[in-house]
Design a protein around this motif. Structure first.
Motif, short mmCIF file in Angstrom:
data_model
loop_
_atom_site.label_atom_id
_atom_site.label_comp_id
_atom_site.label_asym_id
_atom_site.label_seq_id
_atom_site.Cartn_x
_atom_site.Cartn_y
_atom_site.Cartn_z
N ILE A 29 0.82 -1.21 0.00
CA ILE A 29 0.00 0.00 0.00
C ILE A 29 0.85 1.26 0.00
N THR A 87 -5.53 -0.09 5.06
CA THR A 87 -4.15 -0.19 5.54
C THR A 87 -3.96 -1.39 6.45
N ALA A 138 -2.99 -4.53 4.69
CA ALA A 138 -1.78 -4.54 3.87
C ALA A 138 -0.68 -5.40 4.48
#
Length: 369
Positions: A192, A258, A261
């Motif tokens: 990411i 996030t 990730a």
């Protein structure tokens, strides 16, 4: 007491200003954030403080900055306030002139080393104009803050004013919330990137590296000046099944993404003091989400990564170096487990709850009661 925080963005994704506003709100201040209204602005109705977004005729270049500062100055002058904060140099003219006229306190929060951003490196006249504005006003500001120690030291040397260092740390408590994603991606490890999609952030090289990375996908979460060019490059390389663009996301969506990730990247190049001394929001957001990082070996980011042992540093931002580092991170499962454990320690220390005391102290010195 009433505190107005002025920005040139549309407030929606400015987490630093939102955090400072929330901290001041908890101290009993009447907080208003003023920014601009864009056609694609996300909703900010969920924010706990008052806000004002100004519609503009111009959205880029000199006319934008001139129009916004004129409109901001007029709006500020008719608002009752005890303290007005200029967030970054591009709001400082309006804020300083209004505060001087009304004889109230001005605070300056420099989110970056504004005159040293890569976008100004080859634009000497524009850089000189901003440097002149900075040198004309900052020496008269008595309460100021910025994002890293080297930037604070450089500004202090230039203008003989003290700058409080307030890092862009995320709230620890927000990690406890989990939000469903409104979009889906292939079931592969996620690399990411979050933040502004601008030049010299290593995104071009990261996309080139994806030609050699088949075991993971890259998600670019943000918007910016070069996003269109990057989309064209992805298409030309036939990487549409490996590189995805989400555009700007609400903070809860970005957090959810996030957290899923495997690797977070921050690959700024050493072009100008702003990037050299950077401590980006995204680095701390990755840490708070427990995501091992791949970052440029620039001084301030290097300190964090080495201090906590939470990922990999690369000296050169090239597709080859990136590809090699990504493969190593995904394949070395034992080291990856160590990073994940260390991230828990780092997240416990690098959180807004441990940093916001500096905000309270700064504003109390500025007169907050």
């Amino acid at each position: 007491m009433k505190v107005i925080l002025a920005v040139t963005n549309d407030i929606a994704t400015d987490r630093r200003v939102q955090r400072i506003g929330s901290t001041l709100l908890r101290q009993g201040a009447d907080v208003v954030i003023v920014g601009r209204k864009r056609k694609d602005s996300l909703s900010i109705s969920h924010l706990p403080f008052k806000h004002k977004r100004i519609r503009l005729l111009f959205n880029r270049g000199a006319l934008f900055y001139a129009e916004y500062n004129i409109r901001l100055f007029i709006w500020l002058c008719i608002q009752p306030a005890d303290i007005i904060t200029a967030n970054d140099l591009d709001t400082l003219p309006a804020v300083y002139l209004c505060c001087k006229l009304k004889k109230i306190t001005a605070v300056y929060d420099s989110h970056e080393h504004f005159t040293e951003v890569p976008e100004l490196i080859n634009r000497r006249l524009i850089k000189k104009i901003w440097a002149w504005i900075e040198s004309a006003i900052v020496p008269h500001i008595h309460f100021a803050s910025t994002v890293s120690e080297p930037i604070a030291q450089d500004l202090q040397q230039r203008y003989h004013r003290s700058f409080t260092v307030i890092r862009n740390l995320p709230e620890k408590k927000i990690i406890e919330n989990h939000f469903p994603l409104s979009f889906t991606f292939p079931d592969k490890p996620v690399i990411i990137y979050q933040g502004s999609v601008n030049i010299d952030r290593g995104l071009e090289e990261m996309i080139e590296a994806m030609k050699h990375i088949t075991s993971a996908i890259l998600i670019i979460a943000g918007d910016g000046d070069i996003q269109h060019q990057l989309r064209i490059r992805v298409k030309s390389l036939q990487l549409n099944n490996r590189v995805y663009f989400t555009g700007r996301l609400q903070p809860d969506q970005l957090l959810a993404l996030t957290q899923k990730a495997a690797i977070g990247i921050s690959l700024e190049k050493d072009r100008g003091l702003n990037y050299r001394y950077a401590l980006p929001n995204k680095l701390f957001d990755y840490i708070m989400s427990g995501v091992p990082v791949l970052v440029s070996a620039l001084p301030e980011m290097k300190k964090i990564v080495q201090q906590y042992n939470i990922g990999v540093l690369i000296d050169e931002v090239t597709p080859e170096a990136i590809s090699q580092a990504i493969h190593g991170m995904l394949e070395n499962t034992e080291l990856y487990k160590i990073w994940k454990q260390n991230l828990k320690i780092a997240a416990d220390q690098l959180c807004w709850e441990n940093e916001e005391g500096l905000v309270i102290e700064l504003y109390q010195r500025a007169g907050l009661k």
